[in-house]
Design a protein around this motif. Structure first.
Motif, short mmCIF file in Angstrom:
data_model
loop_
_atom_site.label_atom_id
_atom_site.label_comp_id
_atom_site.label_asym_id
_atom_site.label_seq_id
_atom_site.Cartn_x
_atom_site.Cartn_y
_atom_site.Cartn_z
N ASN A 83 -14.52 4.17 28.31
CA ASN A 83 -14.02 4.79 29.54
C ASN A 83 -12.60 4.36 29.90
OD1 ASN A 83 -16.42 6.10 29.95
ND2 ASN A 83 -17.06 4.90 31.72
N ASP A 84 -11.94 5.20 30.69
CA ASP A 84 -10.74 4.79 31.40
C ASP A 84 -11.10 3.58 32.25
OD1 ASP A 84 -9.04 4.78 33.92
OD2 ASP A 84 -8.00 6.34 32.80
N VAL A 90 -12.01 4.18 35.86
CA VAL A 90 -13.34 4.79 35.98
C VAL A 90 -14.40 3.69 35.89
CG1 VAL A 90 -15.00 6.35 34.89
CG2 VAL A 90 -12.60 7.03 35.10
N THR A 123 -1.83 9.84 32.41
CA THR A 123 -2.25 10.19 33.77
C THR A 123 -3.75 10.43 33.83
OG1 THR A 123 -1.69 12.51 33.33
CG2 THR A 123 -0.02 11.15 34.39
N VAL A 124 -4.35 10.89 32.72
CA VAL A 124 -5.79 11.12 32.64
C VAL A 124 -6.29 10.50 31.34
CG1 VAL A 124 -7.66 12.80 32.75
CG2 VAL A 124 -5.47 13.33 33.82
N GLY A 125 -7.31 9.64 31.43
CA GLY A 125 -7.81 8.96 30.24
C GLY A 125 -8.90 9.73 29.54
N LYS A 126 -9.40 9.13 28.46
CA LYS A 126 -10.52 9.71 27.73
C LYS A 126 -11.69 9.90 28.70
CE LYS A 126 -9.33 7.07 23.55
NZ LYS A 126 -9.80 6.07 22.56
N HIS A 181 -10.59 13.09 28.50
CA HIS A 181 -9.54 14.10 28.54
C HIS A 181 -8.70 14.01 27.26
CE1 HIS A 181 -5.93 16.24 29.96
NE2 HIS A 181 -6.74 16.80 30.87
N GLU A 226 -5.51 14.21 26.85
CA GLU A 226 -4.13 13.74 26.99
C GLU A 226 -3.77 12.55 26.08
OE1 GLU A 226 -1.06 11.65 30.14
OE2 GLU A 226 -2.83 12.65 30.96
N SER A 256 -12.48 13.15 23.58
CA SER A 256 -11.05 13.19 23.80
C SER A 256 -10.32 13.71 22.57
CB SER A 256 -10.54 11.79 24.17
OG SER A 256 -9.14 11.75 24.27
#
Length: 207
Positions: free
Chosen positions: A38-39, A42, A129-132, A134, A136, A164
């Motif tokens: 996780n991020d 989060v 700006t958005v982690g796994k 996502h 990005e 991701s």
């Protein structure tokens, strides 16, 4: 990185248990496994909600990092075959990037134990700006390597990371570790990276 290059998940879990105990909460292996991949923010919110850690999420992240970095500085727990495969890829001229939701200050001591230039780009959780899960992180890494995501192989050990990489368009080489990973159209599974060289990696993915 966590779970594929180094097996630091037990370090994270130890620190989580200690932090939750400090605030009088209860924690379990089931809770800990839900945080894998996780991020970090989060994960921090999860610790606030389920572990009763009464701290702001960014402070929880820093506390977790402090504890895990302390352990990493004592011993880097390499995953079987990971360092050897990176050396093979480097010798073959294959550009490699590190994509991790850990923060730069945690990544630094791991990178310090590897030959300089092992990774041509490093995307950490504090660079996106958005982690796994996502896409990005992997999109950024591919862009910085100057390649299309569809030309990339992502090595992952969690559903979060695999999602991701898949969403970015990568093929995913899954090496399960602490958590089960679901089958998927763009996922190839191996039990270990030990003994896997560049040619073997190519055959595995083409086969």
């Amino acid at each position: 990185m966590d779970g594929t290059l180094v097996d630091t998940e037990p370090y994270w879990m130890d620190v989580e248990y200690a932090l939750v105990a400090e605030y009088g909460g209860s924690w379990s292996l089931e809770h800990a496994l839900k945080l894998v991949g996780n991020d970090l923010l989060v994960s921090a919110e999860y610790l606030r909600e389920h572990g009763s850690v009464d701290l702001p999420a960014p402070v929880i992240v820093e506390r977790l990092l402090d504890g895990v970095i302390e352990r990493i500085n004592e011993s880097v727990p390499w995953r079987p075959g990971a360092v050897e495969l990176l050396a093979e890829l480097g010798a073959a001229g294959v550009p490699c990037g590190l994509v991790t939701m850990s923060y730069e200050r945690f990544v630094a001591p791991v990178l310090a134990a590897l030959p300089e230039g092992t990774f041509r780009t490093i995307v950490t959780g504090d660079r996106v700006t958005v982690g796994k899960p996502h896409p990005e992180p992997y999109l950024r890494a591919a862009a910085e390597l100057g390649v299309e995501p569809g030309e990339c192989i992502a090595i992952e050990d969690s559903n979060t990371g695999a999602k991701s990489a898949e969403a970015a368009g990568c093929t995913v080489l899954v090496v399960p570790n602490h958590v089960p990973v679901l089958e998927g159209d763009r996922r190839v599974f191996v039990d270990t990276l030990a003994g896997l060289d560049v040619d073997g990696l190519g055959r595995l993915l083409l086969g």
